[in-house]
Scaffold this motif. Structure first.
Motif, PDB file in Angstrom:
ATOM      1  N   THR A 154      88.403   6.532 -17.021  1.00  0.00           N
ATOM      2  CA  THR A 154      88.010   5.121 -16.972  1.00  0.00           C
ATOM      3  C   THR A 154      87.819   4.659 -15.534  1.00  0.00           C
ATOM      4  O   THR A 154      86.839   3.965 -15.217  1.00  0.00           O
ATOM      5  CB  THR A 154      89.073   4.260 -17.671  1.00  0.00           C
ATOM      6  OG1 THR A 154      89.218   4.700 -19.029  1.00  0.00           O
ATOM      7  CG2 THR A 154      88.672   2.801 -17.669  1.00  0.00           C
ATOM      8  N   GLU A 155      88.720   5.021 -14.646  1.00  0.00           N
ATOM      9  CA  GLU A 155      88.596   4.611 -13.245  1.00  0.00           C
ATOM     10  C   GLU A 155      87.386   5.241 -12.576  1.00  0.00           C
ATOM     11  O   GLU A 155      86.811   4.663 -11.656  1.00  0.00           O
ATOM     12  CB  GLU A 155      89.874   4.964 -12.486  1.00  0.00           C
ATOM     13  CG  GLU A 155      91.090   4.145 -12.922  1.00  0.00           C
ATOM     14  CD  GLU A 155      92.337   4.507 -12.143  1.00  0.00           C
ATOM     15  OE1 GLU A 155      92.257   5.407 -11.285  1.00  0.00           O
ATOM     16  OE2 GLU A 155      93.395   3.895 -12.391  1.00  0.00           O
TER      17      GLU A 155
ATOM     18  N   SER B  15      84.656   5.803 -14.183  1.00  0.00           N
ATOM     19  CA  SER B  15      83.491   5.301 -14.936  1.00  0.00           C
ATOM     20  C   SER B  15      82.703   6.442 -15.571  1.00  0.00           C
ATOM     21  O   SER B  15      81.469   6.455 -15.567  1.00  0.00           O
ATOM     22  CB  SER B  15      82.576   4.477 -14.018  1.00  0.00           C
ATOM     23  OG  SER B  15      83.269   3.362 -13.487  1.00  0.00           O
TER      24      SER B  15
ATOM     25  N   ASN C 101      82.635   6.993 -18.659  1.00  0.00           N
ATOM     26  CA  ASN C 101      82.307   6.648 -20.033  1.00  0.00           C
ATOM     27  C   ASN C 101      80.810   6.489 -20.246  1.00  0.00           C
ATOM     28  O   ASN C 101      80.355   6.155 -21.328  1.00  0.00           O
ATOM     29  CB  ASN C 101      83.028   5.359 -20.451  1.00  0.00           C
ATOM     30  CG  ASN C 101      82.929   4.292 -19.363  1.00  0.00           C
ATOM     31  OD1 ASN C 101      82.153   4.414 -18.415  1.00  0.00           O
ATOM     32  ND2 ASN C 101      83.724   3.253 -19.497  1.00  0.00           N
ATOM     33  N   THR C 102      80.040   6.733 -19.191  1.00  0.00           N
ATOM     34  CA  THR C 102      78.580   6.723 -19.296  1.00  0.00           C
ATOM     35  C   THR C 102      78.039   7.951 -18.582  1.00  0.00           C
ATOM     36  O   THR C 102      78.431   8.242 -17.442  1.00  0.00           O
ATOM     37  CB  THR C 102      77.988   5.454 -18.657  1.00  0.00           C
ATOM     38  OG1 THR C 102      78.590   4.304 -19.247  1.00  0.00           O
ATOM     39  CG2 THR C 102      76.488   5.401 -18.881  1.00  0.00           C
TER      40      THR C 102
ATOM     41  N   TYR D 109      75.093  12.965 -11.244  1.00  0.00           N
ATOM     42  CA  TYR D 109      76.387  12.321 -11.001  1.00  0.00           C
ATOM     43  C   TYR D 109      76.498  11.935  -9.535  1.00  0.00           C
ATOM     44  O   TYR D 109      75.885  12.550  -8.650  1.00  0.00           O
ATOM     45  CB  TYR D 109      77.523  13.277 -11.387  1.00  0.00           C
ATOM     46  CG  TYR D 109      78.897  12.781 -11.028  1.00  0.00           C
ATOM     47  CD1 TYR D 109      79.536  11.829 -11.815  1.00  0.00           C
ATOM     48  CD2 TYR D 109      79.540  13.250  -9.883  1.00  0.00           C
ATOM     49  CE1 TYR D 109      80.794  11.363 -11.476  1.00  0.00           C
ATOM     50  CE2 TYR D 109      80.803  12.786  -9.545  1.00  0.00           C
ATOM     51  CZ  TYR D 109      81.413  11.836 -10.337  1.00  0.00           C
ATOM     52  OH  TYR D 109      82.650  11.365 -10.015  1.00  0.00           O
TER      53      TYR D 109
ATOM     54  N   LYS E 132      74.401   2.009 -11.862  1.00  0.00           N
ATOM     55  CA  LYS E 132      75.733   2.127 -12.440  1.00  0.00           C
ATOM     56  C   LYS E 132      75.849   1.159 -13.609  1.00  0.00           C
ATOM     57  O   LYS E 132      75.431   0.007 -13.508  1.00  0.00           O
ATOM     58  CB  LYS E 132      76.812   1.818 -11.404  1.00  0.00           C
ATOM     59  CG  LYS E 132      78.231   1.952 -11.936  1.00  0.00           C
ATOM     60  CD  LYS E 132      79.260   1.668 -10.852  1.00  0.00           C
ATOM     61  CE  LYS E 132      80.684   1.809 -11.376  1.00  0.00           C
ATOM     62  NZ  LYS E 132      81.676   1.498 -10.333  1.00  0.00           N
TER      63      LYS E 132
ATOM     64  N   ILE F 201      78.188  -0.931 -16.030  1.00  0.00           N
ATOM     65  CA  ILE F 201      79.526  -1.525 -16.170  1.00  0.00           C
ATOM     66  C   ILE F 201      79.665  -1.979 -17.619  1.00  0.00           C
ATOM     67  O   ILE F 201      78.929  -2.856 -18.083  1.00  0.00           O
ATOM     68  CB  ILE F 201      79.722  -2.702 -15.205  1.00  0.00           C
ATOM     69  CG1 ILE F 201      79.512  -2.243 -13.766  1.00  0.00           C
ATOM     70  CG2 ILE F 201      81.111  -3.306 -15.380  1.00  0.00           C
ATOM     71  CD1 ILE F 201      79.545  -3.380 -12.755  1.00  0.00           C
ATOM     72  N   ILE F 202      80.591  -1.372 -18.325  1.00  0.00           N
ATOM     73  CA  ILE F 202      80.738  -1.615 -19.760  1.00  0.00           C
ATOM     74  C   ILE F 202      81.684  -2.778 -19.996  1.00  0.00           C
ATOM     75  O   ILE F 202      82.790  -2.829 -19.433  1.00  0.00           O
ATOM     76  CB  ILE F 202      81.249  -0.344 -20.473  1.00  0.00           C
ATOM     77  CG1 ILE F 202      80.195   0.761 -20.365  1.00  0.00           C
ATOM     78  CG2 ILE F 202      81.575  -0.628 -21.928  1.00  0.00           C
ATOM     79  CD1 ILE F 202      80.634   2.077 -20.941  1.00  0.00           C
TER      80      ILE F 202
ATOM     81  N   PHE G 244      77.015  -4.641 -21.906  1.00  0.00           N
ATOM     82  CA  PHE G 244      77.177  -3.881 -20.668  1.00  0.00           C
ATOM     83  C   PHE G 244      76.231  -4.467 -19.628  1.00  0.00           C
ATOM     84  O   PHE G 244      75.334  -5.264 -19.926  1.00  0.00           O
ATOM     85  CB  PHE G 244      76.889  -2.393 -20.888  1.00  0.00           C
ATOM     86  CG  PHE G 244      75.540  -2.115 -21.483  1.00  0.00           C
ATOM     87  CD1 PHE G 244      74.441  -1.852 -20.688  1.00  0.00           C
ATOM     88  CD2 PHE G 244      75.371  -2.114 -22.861  1.00  0.00           C
ATOM     89  CE1 PHE G 244      73.190  -1.592 -21.231  1.00  0.00           C
ATOM     90  CE2 PHE G 244      74.128  -1.849 -23.422  1.00  0.00           C
ATOM     91  CZ  PHE G 244      73.035  -1.603 -22.607  1.00  0.00           C
TER      92      PHE G 244
ATOM     93  N   ILE H 235      85.836   7.579 -24.684  1.00  0.00           N
ATOM     94  CA  ILE H 235      86.837   8.008 -23.698  1.00  0.00           C
ATOM     95  C   ILE H 235      87.896   8.908 -24.329  1.00  0.00           C
ATOM     96  O   ILE H 235      88.347   9.886 -23.719  1.00  0.00           O
ATOM     97  CB  ILE H 235      87.492   6.782 -23.031  1.00  0.00           C
ATOM     98  CG1 ILE H 235      86.515   6.147 -22.029  1.00  0.00           C
ATOM     99  CG2 ILE H 235      88.773   7.160 -22.300  1.00  0.00           C
ATOM    100  CD1 ILE H 235      86.185   7.022 -20.844  1.00  0.00           C
TER     101      ILE H 235
ATOM    102  N   ARG I 256      81.847  16.196  -9.809  1.00  0.00           N
ATOM    103  CA  ARG I 256      82.569  15.426 -10.817  1.00  0.00           C
ATOM    104  C   ARG I 256      83.916  16.067 -11.127  1.00  0.00           C
ATOM    105  O   ARG I 256      84.938  15.379 -11.266  1.00  0.00           O
ATOM    106  CB  ARG I 256      81.732  15.318 -12.097  1.00  0.00           C
ATOM    107  CG  ARG I 256      82.390  14.486 -13.193  1.00  0.00           C
ATOM    108  CD  ARG I 256      81.470  14.321 -14.370  1.00  0.00           C
ATOM    109  NE  ARG I 256      81.169  15.605 -15.004  1.00  0.00           N
ATOM    110  CZ  ARG I 256      80.295  15.756 -16.002  1.00  0.00           C
ATOM    111  NH1 ARG I 256      79.635  14.705 -16.468  1.00  0.00           N
ATOM    112  NH2 ARG I 256      80.078  16.949 -16.531  1.00  0.00           N
TER     113      ARG I 256
END
Length: 775
Positions: free
Chosen positions: A105-106, A108, A110-111, A125, A132, A134-135, A181, A203, A237
């Protein structure tokens, strides 16, 4: 023990050459499967995304105590900052799902951002991503969506959601049925991609995927150093995930310590407030107690009480002495009545009036005594003196009484004061005990108050001085070469699979095949001698043995002829019966070619078609079966042997006798004595008589003719005769139902373990071994 049991006791030899030849017969399958598997491996390596290995090492601090503060530690008393580590527990914490979810999560993750390549989509990446996402919030349906961004380069972009395409501004919140988002532009990143595909990731499932690829293990059983490895398609990553994992692990450990310290401070502050109130109440209790009992210090007050009581007792003793003196003077004056004598001294009585009266009285008394020496008692001077003495006496008595009364009052007051101080002295132990109890409570609460003040300061210092549980020895770094897929291993597995698939296919096929495959199957099932083998014929010609034929199959028939002569050496063998387990095993084909082989040896041969149910002799040679045959001879006395004999028309001295019309009772017909006479007559004409009979495994015709046969040849066809049917020939051989039974293997394959290049030796030795066992 019979011969077969003796053979079974012998160790079985494995024919490796035969096994190899069996598999080499299917060489084309091996080549095809290897080419197919290697091609699939190439495509797999071509289109599979490579994965890289990311590794790091982490030192776990195994301190048994928390940080010391001024010679005292909070954990000494509260036991809340112990940092003794269990390596297995720390590994589980590092591999925990919640920690991995926090890391993803930190970062990001999740995308995912994909770009379209020539063959497949590739994920980008980090610095390669110009935008970017943002969800805000997403539903489960969002994970099934695939969105496409078209970057316009004018602070706007187009978003394609299925067939729907809309233009949005960077930073604008996008609301969809499956969630909301925001897409923002990353400053400083070159906008080299105009089309980016977005995929939202769950996640929880993504954390499970990373945990499955994450490996954490101690580098040494005696060390507290952990090796952390992770495989990822994007090296940067993977490096970020591992570094973030260690960072969040330390953060959580510090947050846990800080939460304990904060809870401790909160608890101590609450206790301090409570103790402050209690301590104030205790101090007020001391104040009320001292005020109530009119004391400041019980010990010093007790000393004062004792001194005052002693002083009062001394004064009471003095007053008592004075009262006694006064009483003695009074008694003295009253006892003498009118007698006038000197009054005793007042001793310790310091009353001036009394002393003056007594002095005056004693002076007059001395004057009167002196006057009586010269005067009579009735003298007026004496009488006047007496009167004065009487008055002085009364005055003295009155003065004594007044003084006495005054002393009595003073003594009573002294006694009251003394009693009061005695009472206070008696109350001192109780007061001391009660005040001691109050002071004890006050002391306890004061000590606890000071203790908690100290602990609050220590906790505050610990909160500031909290350090991480671990130290990074080697930061995460990615390998230069991918670890998945491993090309050498993939090609090796493809090669092994390509070789193994045909092997397994052939092995399973042979394992499930219940038909005779090779010579070993026959030798295992029966001890019947094997006369020879006939190779698979590639033509449909019924007659392969001719005068000018030098083919392998023709040579095999000549070999069988030689083996037959050797097997019947010293015995008359004119009648040879050919049978098998079932139709189609090649009895007629063998009979024709055996007869042709014997003719080439200069013999006159006749072949009888005793298969009344399915005659095939004339059909194989393409001859009309219209003439009279065996059934005509057996049922009619007008038909002679010469009427049914026909020349083969292809080979001189080879003659044929057909079966004739199909009778109603073939088996009973063969039992007629005339069948024996037919064979006797033919013996007079021909050197060899070959009988082509019905399958012995299906009908009993062949057994009816067995008494007339000098030798019996049993045909076993490769990949046609069932293994279970070998029990028939074994039964015929073991129970001696046939005379000189021998086996001929038809349609033998060289790859199946049969040899026909030197078949004579093999057949000869085989027959010799069988005959030797019989003897």
């Amino acid at each position: 023990m019979n011969n077969k049991d003796m053979l079974q006791l012998q160790p079985e030899q494995i024919n490796l050459k035969g096994i190899l030849q069996k598999y080499l017969r299917y060489w084309y399958l091996f080549v095809a499967c290897v080419v197919l598997c290697v091609g699939i491996a190439y495509l797999y390596l071509r289109y599979t995304t490579p994965e890289y290995l990311i590794s790091s090492t982490l030192l776990i601090k195994d301190d048994t105590r928390g940080p010391e503060l001024a010679g005292n530690t909070i954990d000494n008393d509260f036991d809340i900052f112990r940092s003794s580590k269990n390596m297995n527990n720390e590994i589980e914490v590092l591999r925990s799902k919640s920690l991995m979810q926090r890391v993803l999560t930190e970062l990001s993750l999740n995308t995912s951002y994909l770009i379209e390549g020539e063959v497949k989509y590739s994920e980008i990446y980090g610095k390669d991503v110009p935008v970017k996402v943002i969800i805000g919030n997403l539903t489960k349906k969002a994970y099934e969506k695939e969105l496409t961004l078209y970057l316009n380069g004018k602070n706007s972009f187009k978003l394609q959601d299925g067939e729907d395409i809309k233009t949005y501004q960077f930073g604008q919140e996008i609301n969809k049925p499956y969630g909301s988002f925001t897409v923002v532009e990353v400053p400083g990143v070159e906008d080299k991609y105009k089309k980016i595909t977005l995929n939202f990731k769950n996640i929880e499932k993504l954390a499970d995927s990373y945990r499955g690829r994450l490996l954490i293990a101690p580098t040494n059983k005696d060390a507290s150093v952990l090796s952390i490895t992770l495989t990822d398609a994007l090296p940067q990553r993977g490096v970020d995930v591992v570094n973030k994992l260690i960072e969040d692990y330390n953060k959580e450990a510090m947050e846990d310590k800080n939460s304990v310290a904060s809870s401790t401070i909160k608890f101590v502050n609450g206790r301090l407030e409570y103790l402050t109130a209690e301590l104030t109440d205790v101090e007020k209790s001391v104040e009320r107690y001292k005020r109530k009992n009119d004391v400041t210090n019980v010990t010093s007050e007790a000393q004062i009480y004792l001194q005052k009581e002693s002083e009062y007792n001394r004064q009471l003793a003095e007053w008592g002495i004075q009262l006694d003196v006064l009483k003695s003077i009074e008694d003295y004056l009253r006892k003498n009545g009118d007698q006038y004598e000197l009054v005793p001294s007042t001793l310790s009585i310091n009353d001036p009036t009394l002393q003056g009266l007594i002095s005056q009285f004693n002076t007059l008394q001395l004057e009167r005594t002196r006057m009586l020496r010269t005067l009579q008692p009735s003298n007026p001077l004496v009488l006047n003196t007496n009167e004065q003495l009487k008055n002085l006496k009364e005055n003295i008595l009155e003065n004594l009484q007044n003084i006495k009364n005054s002393l009595e009052i003073t003594r009573k007051n002294l006694q009251a004061s003394s009693s009061q101080f005695q009472s206070k002295i008696q109350q001192v132990p109780v007061m001391e005990r009660e005040l001691l109890e109050i002071n004890r409570q006050q002391s306890i609460k004061e000590g606890l108050y000071l203790y908690l003040l100290q602990k609050r300061e220590e906790s505050a210092m610990s909160l500031v001085a909290t350090v991480a549980n671990s130290r990074v020895i080697d930061s995460a770094v990615a390998g230069d070469d991918p670890v998945k897929p491993r090309k050498a291993l993939v090609y090796l597995l493809a090669l092994l699979l390509g070789m193994g698939m045909p092997f397994a296919f052939i092995f399973i096929k042979d394992a499930l095949n219940d038909k005779v495959q090779n010579l070993g199957d026959i030798e295992k099932a029966t001890n019947t001698p094997i006369l020879g083998e006939i190779v698979h014929r590639k033509t449909q010609d019924a007659l392969v043995v001719t005068s000018n034929s030098r083919s392998p199959i023709a040579e095999q028939f000549r070999l069988i002829r030689a083996n037959l002569q050797f097997a019947t050496l010293g015995q008359e063998t004119k009648v040879i019966m050919v049978s098998s387990s079932m139709g189609g095993e090649g009895k007629t084909f063998f009979s024709l070619n055996l007869g042709a082989s014997l003719v080439q040896a200069g013999k006159r041969v006749v072949i009888l078609d005793f298969d009344f149910r399915k005659p095939a002799l004339f059909q194989r040679l393409g001859l009309p079966d219209e003439n009279e045959g065996i059934t005509n001879y057996l049922l009619s006395n007008s038909v002679s042997v010469h009427d049914i004999i026909m020349p083969s028309q292809v080979i001189p001295d080879l003659f044929l006798i057909g079966s004739g019309p199909l009778p109603e009772n073939p088996s009973e017909l063969m039992l007629l004595p005339k069948a024996g006479r037919l064979l006797d007559e033919l013996k007079q004409i021909f050197d060899y008589i070959i009988i082509d009979t019905s399958p012995v495994g299906q009908v009993a015709d062949a057994l009816a003719l067995a008494p007339y046969a000098d030798a019996n040849i049993y045909i076993v066809r490769n990949n046609y005769t069932y293994k279970s049917q070998l029990d028939i020939i074994n039964d015929l051989y073991s129970k001696k139902k046939l005379s000189q039974p021998m086996i001929v293997v038809n349609d033998a394959q060289k790859e199946d373990g049969y040899t026909y290049g030197y078949g004579y030796n093999q057949g000869n030795s085989s027959w010799k071994s069988k005959t030797k066992q019989e003897s």
